[in-house]
Scaffold this active site. Sequence first.
Site, PDB file in Angstrom:
ATOM      1  N   ASP A 223     -13.692   5.996   7.464  1.00  0.00           N
ATOM      2  CA  ASP A 223     -12.202   5.858   7.761  1.00  0.00           C
ATOM      3  C   ASP A 223     -11.756   6.057   6.268  1.00  0.00           C
ATOM      4  O   ASP A 223     -11.918   5.796   5.278  1.00  0.00           O
ATOM      5  CB  ASP A 223     -12.300   4.143   7.864  1.00  0.00           C
ATOM      6  CG  ASP A 223     -10.975   3.670   7.803  1.00  0.00           C
ATOM      7  OD1 ASP A 223      -9.978   4.351   7.443  1.00  0.00           O
ATOM      8  OD2 ASP A 223     -10.558   2.450   8.418  1.00  0.00           O
TER       9      ASP A 223
ATOM     10  N   SER B 266     -11.085  -0.785   0.694  1.00  0.00           N
ATOM     11  CA  SER B 266      -9.720  -1.275   0.322  1.00  0.00           C
ATOM     12  C   SER B 266      -9.699  -2.677  -0.456  1.00  0.00           C
ATOM     13  O   SER B 266      -8.492  -2.909  -1.135  1.00  0.00           O
ATOM     14  CB  SER B 266      -9.257  -1.489   1.573  1.00  0.00           C
ATOM     15  OG  SER B 266     -10.110  -2.625   2.336  1.00  0.00           O
TER      16      SER B 266
ATOM     17  N   LYS C  80      -0.043   3.397   4.920  1.00  0.00           N
ATOM     18  CA  LYS C  80      -0.281   3.305   3.667  1.00  0.00           C
ATOM     19  C   LYS C  80       0.352   4.455   2.876  1.00  0.00           C
ATOM     20  O   LYS C  80       1.673   4.328   2.828  1.00  0.00           O
ATOM     21  CB  LYS C  80      -2.040   3.391   3.173  1.00  0.00           C
ATOM     22  CG  LYS C  80      -2.546   2.115   4.098  1.00  0.00           C
ATOM     23  CD  LYS C  80      -3.853   1.841   4.074  1.00  0.00           C
ATOM     24  CE  LYS C  80      -4.172   1.224   5.313  1.00  0.00           C
ATOM     25  NZ  LYS C  80      -3.658  -0.178   5.672  1.00  0.00           N
TER      26      LYS C  80
ATOM     27  N   HIS D 134      -7.337   4.746   2.862  1.00  0.00           N
ATOM     28  CA  HIS D 134      -7.075   4.686   1.326  1.00  0.00           C
ATOM     29  C   HIS D 134      -7.082   5.721   0.706  1.00  0.00           C
ATOM     30  O   HIS D 134      -6.685   5.768  -0.565  1.00  0.00           O
ATOM     31  CB  HIS D 134      -7.451   3.417   0.670  1.00  0.00           C
ATOM     32  CG  HIS D 134      -7.197   2.147   1.721  1.00  0.00           C
ATOM     33  ND1 HIS D 134      -6.138   1.332   1.346  1.00  0.00           N
ATOM     34  CD2 HIS D 134      -7.929   1.400   2.429  1.00  0.00           C
ATOM     35  CE1 HIS D 134      -5.757   0.158   2.343  1.00  0.00           C
ATOM     36  NE2 HIS D 134      -7.160   0.497   2.817  1.00  0.00           N
TER      37      HIS D 134
ATOM     38  N   ASN E  61       0.691  -1.139  -0.064  1.00  0.00           N
ATOM     39  CA  ASN E  61       0.149   0.100   0.004  1.00  0.00           C
ATOM     40  C   ASN E  61       0.708   1.400  -0.072  1.00  0.00           C
ATOM     41  O   ASN E  61       0.296   2.328   0.436  1.00  0.00           O
ATOM     42  CB  ASN E  61      -0.966   0.210   1.375  1.00  0.00           C
ATOM     43  CG  ASN E  61      -1.942  -0.922   1.307  1.00  0.00           C
ATOM     44  OD1 ASN E  61      -2.417  -1.299   0.305  1.00  0.00           O
ATOM     45  ND2 ASN E  61      -2.011  -1.576   2.460  1.00  0.00           N
TER      46      ASN E  61
ATOM     47  N   GLU F 251     -15.992   3.151   5.048  1.00  0.00           N
ATOM     48  CA  GLU F 251     -14.731   3.429   4.544  1.00  0.00           C
ATOM     49  C   GLU F 251     -14.913   4.769   3.385  1.00  0.00           C
ATOM     50  O   GLU F 251     -16.189   4.532   2.959  1.00  0.00           O
ATOM     51  CB  GLU F 251     -13.903   2.516   3.722  1.00  0.00           C
ATOM     52  CG  GLU F 251     -13.389   1.405   4.741  1.00  0.00           C
ATOM     53  CD  GLU F 251     -12.885   0.323   4.177  1.00  0.00           C
ATOM     54  OE1 GLU F 251     -11.843   0.291   3.102  1.00  0.00           O
ATOM     55  OE2 GLU F 251     -13.295  -0.830   4.188  1.00  0.00           O
TER      56      GLU F 251
ATOM     57  N   HIS G  28     -14.250  -2.246   6.236  1.00  0.00           N
ATOM     58  CA  HIS G  28     -13.018  -2.912   6.883  1.00  0.00           C
ATOM     59  C   HIS G  28     -13.285  -3.728   8.223  1.00  0.00           C
ATOM     60  O   HIS G  28     -14.064  -3.014   9.065  1.00  0.00           O
ATOM     61  CB  HIS G  28     -11.976  -1.983   7.042  1.00  0.00           C
ATOM     62  CG  HIS G  28     -10.531  -2.394   7.269  1.00  0.00           C
ATOM     63  ND1 HIS G  28     -10.035  -2.619   8.732  1.00  0.00           N
ATOM     64  CD2 HIS G  28      -9.736  -3.350   6.539  1.00  0.00           C
ATOM     65  CE1 HIS G  28      -8.882  -3.420   8.263  1.00  0.00           C
ATOM     66  NE2 HIS G  28      -8.617  -3.829   7.291  1.00  0.00           N
TER      67      HIS G  28
END
Length: 388
Positions: free
Chosen positions: A210, A185, A241, A213, A52, A181, A138
């Site tokens: 969240d 992910s 990440k 990413h 990542n 998220e 997640h």
Amino acid sequence: MVSDRGVAKWAFVEEAFQKRGPSNRRSLREFSPEAGPYLRQGDRPLLDFSSNDYLGLAQDPRLIAAATAAMRRYGTGAMASRLVCGSFPLHQQLEEALAAFSQREAALLFSSGYQANATLLPTLFDRQSLVLVDRLAHNSLLFGVQASKAQWRRYRHNDFDHLEQLLQQAPAGVRLGIVSETVFSMDGDRTDVDRLADLADRYGAILYLDDAHALGVLGTEGSGLALRHPRVDVAVGTFGKACGSAGAFVVASRSLCDYWINTCPGLIYTTAIAPPVVAAALAAVQLLPELEPERQHLQAIAAELRQSCRDRGWDCGPSETQIVPLLVGESEQALALAQRLEAAGILAIAIRPPTVPEGTARLRLVLRSDHQPQHLHQLVTVLSEGWV
Ligand SMILES: Cc1ncc(COP(=O)(O)O)c(C=O)c1O
């Protein structure tokens, strides 16, 4: 061994493996970073499509210099919890930088994103709450919601009508939460933060997102999709990440952060993040605004990969970011394809249930800003040969 009570103490371990089946059993393998988008396994360099490290910062000399200087000044460990004597000026400096970067009143550090989600959510919800979680959120988010003992339901992935239906059905008087998220992910698609914020406003729900990413990769100055969004109540970012380091943070109002300093077990009962790690994260946050060319290249190269795959009839799902899944179906097929790629010098790890839903095993192809067109060409060529 079976005890006098007739209990085989460790039978559950074998049962867990049996339940999972051989193609979904995991093991640890060792890799070391190399220059450029490569990882070394043993004596073989492998072209990296799995880490990542979206911006290549984990090996960046500026982060390494910052971490080294911090280690000289503060040592290798923080020695105690933030609430005892483990809160150094460096932790404070990073929190101030994060609050400013996120245009928020305050930020708080956590040792990992998992720990942040697992321990923040139970401070926000309780048995009198109903939390609605995106089906593909997640595991750490789900873990936190379950630990809160709230009632919880999953809404269909990014299906805001379904989410609204569930909000409408909520019993009067419960505290409501929406948890998701921003960039998913495993699928590489995003949620619509404005739509979520509209629903949260309409139903008086706490909106917890969240941004792991998206941070560094999307949004103005790489600030992600949630951190600066004025109607997101609580936003979490991670350093492991795009920021090339480790640890995580939450941004929210000053009063919520003060509340967590007093109530959040993942902050209170744990040793503060080690100074070199904090310094590397700080260097990354300071660098993010100037990495616009890297972000643009990353998105361009991800679009190119998606196009190449889709032109060949391969299924990249709903990806629209630097994460491009190649949906294969069964775990055995995904493993076989990953092995074929690896034999050709390419690392693209197979992601299998239960990390992803049954029947959607995949190669999670991850782009990095140091990938060049020839790297994509190499990947697509091997995939073309290996995939019937
Ligand atoms: C969306 C999301 N949140 C949180 C985490 C956990 O973050 P950390 O690796 O810092 O524990 C991950 C994965 O690592 C993730 O994908």
